[in-house]
Scaffold this motif. Structure first.
Motif, PDB file in Angstrom:
ATOM      1  N   TYR A 136      50.012  40.438  37.767  1.00 28.87           N
ATOM      2  CA  TYR A 136      49.255  39.242  38.123  1.00 28.87           C
ATOM      3  C   TYR A 136      47.952  39.236  37.348  1.00 28.87           C
ATOM      4  O   TYR A 136      47.336  40.284  37.126  1.00 28.87           O
ATOM      5  CB  TYR A 136      48.969  39.204  39.626  1.00 28.87           C
ATOM      6  N   ILE A 137      47.525  38.058  36.952  1.00 30.46           N
ATOM      7  CA  ILE A 137      46.277  37.874  36.209  1.00 30.46           C
ATOM      8  C   ILE A 137      45.196  37.420  37.185  1.00 30.46           C
ATOM      9  O   ILE A 137      45.427  36.516  37.989  1.00 30.46           O
ATOM     10  CB  ILE A 137      46.437  36.795  35.111  1.00 30.46           C
ATOM     11  N   ILE A 138      44.037  38.055  37.098  1.00 29.49           N
ATOM     12  CA  ILE A 138      42.836  37.543  37.777  1.00 29.49           C
ATOM     13  C   ILE A 138      41.997  36.909  36.675  1.00 29.49           C
ATOM     14  O   ILE A 138      41.400  37.605  35.856  1.00 29.49           O
ATOM     15  CB  ILE A 138      42.062  38.659  38.506  1.00 29.49           C
TER      16      ILE A 138
ATOM     17  N   PRO B 154      34.768  29.966  40.265  1.00 28.35           N
ATOM     18  CA  PRO B 154      33.482  29.279  40.170  1.00 28.35           C
ATOM     19  C   PRO B 154      32.350  30.273  39.879  1.00 28.35           C
ATOM     20  O   PRO B 154      32.090  31.170  40.672  1.00 28.35           O
ATOM     21  CB  PRO B 154      33.301  28.606  41.533  1.00 28.35           C
ATOM     22  N   GLY B 155      31.747  30.126  38.715  1.00 29.97           N
ATOM     23  CA  GLY B 155      30.662  31.024  38.314  1.00 29.97           C
ATOM     24  C   GLY B 155      31.140  32.430  37.977  1.00 29.97           C
ATOM     25  O   GLY B 155      30.339  33.337  37.831  1.00 29.97           O
ATOM     26  N   GLY B 156      32.449  32.635  37.870  1.00 29.73           N
ATOM     27  CA  GLY B 156      32.992  33.961  37.567  1.00 29.73           C
ATOM     28  C   GLY B 156      32.894  34.926  38.730  1.00 29.73           C
ATOM     29  O   GLY B 156      33.019  36.127  38.565  1.00 29.73           O
ATOM     30  N   VAL B 157      32.674  34.376  39.936  1.00 29.65           N
ATOM     31  CA  VAL B 157      32.488  35.215  41.119  1.00 29.65           C
ATOM     32  C   VAL B 157      33.697  35.064  42.031  1.00 29.65           C
ATOM     33  O   VAL B 157      34.091  33.950  42.391  1.00 29.65           O
ATOM     34  CB  VAL B 157      31.204  34.830  41.878  1.00 29.65           C
ATOM     35  N   LEU B 158      34.284  36.189  42.410  1.00 30.37           N
ATOM     36  CA  LEU B 158      35.438  36.208  43.301  1.00 30.37           C
ATOM     37  C   LEU B 158      34.967  36.311  44.745  1.00 30.37           C
ATOM     38  O   LEU B 158      34.240  37.235  45.097  1.00 30.37           O
ATOM     39  CB  LEU B 158      36.339  37.402  42.969  1.00 30.37           C
TER      40      LEU B 158
ATOM     41  N   ARG C 191      45.614  42.408  36.359  1.00 37.28           N
ATOM     42  CA  ARG C 191      44.897  42.500  35.090  1.00 37.28           C
ATOM     43  C   ARG C 191      43.792  41.446  35.110  1.00 37.28           C
ATOM     44  O   ARG C 191      44.042  40.279  35.404  1.00 37.28           O
ATOM     45  CB  ARG C 191      45.848  42.268  33.916  1.00 37.28           C
ATOM     46  N   ILE C 192      42.570  41.874  34.808  1.00 38.39           N
ATOM     47  CA  ILE C 192      41.418  40.966  34.801  1.00 38.39           C
ATOM     48  C   ILE C 192      41.250  40.429  33.385  1.00 38.39           C
ATOM     49  O   ILE C 192      41.190  41.200  32.425  1.00 38.39           O
ATOM     50  CB  ILE C 192      40.143  41.693  35.265  1.00 38.39           C
ATOM     51  N   GLU C 193      41.185  39.112  33.267  1.00 38.15           N
ATOM     52  CA  GLU C 193      41.001  38.463  31.972  1.00 38.15           C
ATOM     53  C   GLU C 193      39.910  37.411  32.085  1.00 38.15           C
ATOM     54  O   GLU C 193      39.606  36.930  33.171  1.00 38.15           O
ATOM     55  CB  GLU C 193      42.303  37.782  31.518  1.00 38.15           C
ATOM     56  N   GLY C 194      39.330  37.060  30.943  1.00 38.23           N
ATOM     57  CA  GLY C 194      38.388  35.947  30.892  1.00 38.23           C
ATOM     58  C   GLY C 194      36.944  36.313  31.157  1.00 38.23           C
ATOM     59  O   GLY C 194      36.132  35.424  31.370  1.00 38.23           O
ATOM     60  N   GLY C 195      36.612  37.571  31.150  1.00 43.94           N
ATOM     61  CA  GLY C 195      35.211  37.960  31.334  1.00 43.94           C
ATOM     62  C   GLY C 195      35.054  39.058  32.362  1.00 43.94           C
ATOM     63  O   GLY C 195      36.030  39.635  32.841  1.00 43.94           O
ATOM     64  N   ALA C 196      33.813  39.327  32.692  1.00 37.80           N
ATOM     65  CA  ALA C 196      33.488  40.378  33.665  1.00 37.80           C
ATOM     66  C   ALA C 196      33.577  39.789  35.067  1.00 37.80           C
ATOM     67  O   ALA C 196      32.966  38.768  35.369  1.00 37.80           O
ATOM     68  CB  ALA C 196      32.087  40.920  33.409  1.00 37.80           C
TER      69      ALA C 196
END
Length: 126
Positions: free
Chosen positions: A89-91, A97-101, A115-120
């Motif tokens: 699965y991709i996170i 929103p704002g890159g905050v989970l 797997r984390i994608e798209g930034g920190a």
């Protein structure tokens, strides 16, 4: 001329006395000891920190199912890949929103690989 040299000698003597006084007040020249530090041993032995327990896996290798709330289905999705028999699965940080989970209602189990994608990724505090 002699009064000038006499004044220089007196000034040099005062500087030397000031240097000696400074070194004496600081605990000496090369011993590197500060007279103001006093170490007092504790009255009782210091407690040893208790180690954090390692989490025990589910009995007989059971699976902990993931719970992904509907509000996160655009950001956490199946990539279509399989690794070691588990779907990946991709996170997607860019979809958050704002890159905050926001972890409210989210449980990442051991049934998927993430797997984390798209930034920190940053996690909001509840």
């Amino acid at each position: 001329m002699s009064s000038e040299s006499r004044a220089k000698q007196i000034l040099l003597a005062l500087c030397a006395v000031g240097l000696v006084a400074t070194l004496t007040a600081c605990g000496g020249s090369s011993s590197n000891v500060s007279p103001g530090n006093v170490v007092i041993p504790p009255d009782s032995p210091t407690p040893t920190p208790t180690p954090t327990p390692t989490p025990t896996p589910p009995p007989s290798g059971g699976v902990i199912p993931s719970v992904i709330p509907a509000s996160l289905t655009d950001a956490i999705y199946d990539s279509g890949e399989i690794v070691d028999g588990k779907p990946v699965y991709i996170i997607d940080v860019a979809a958050l929103p704002g890159g905050v989970l926001d972890p409210a209602g989210l449980l990442l189990g051991n049934d998927f690989i993430y797997r984390i994608e798209g930034g920190a990724l940053r996690v909001a505090q509840n």
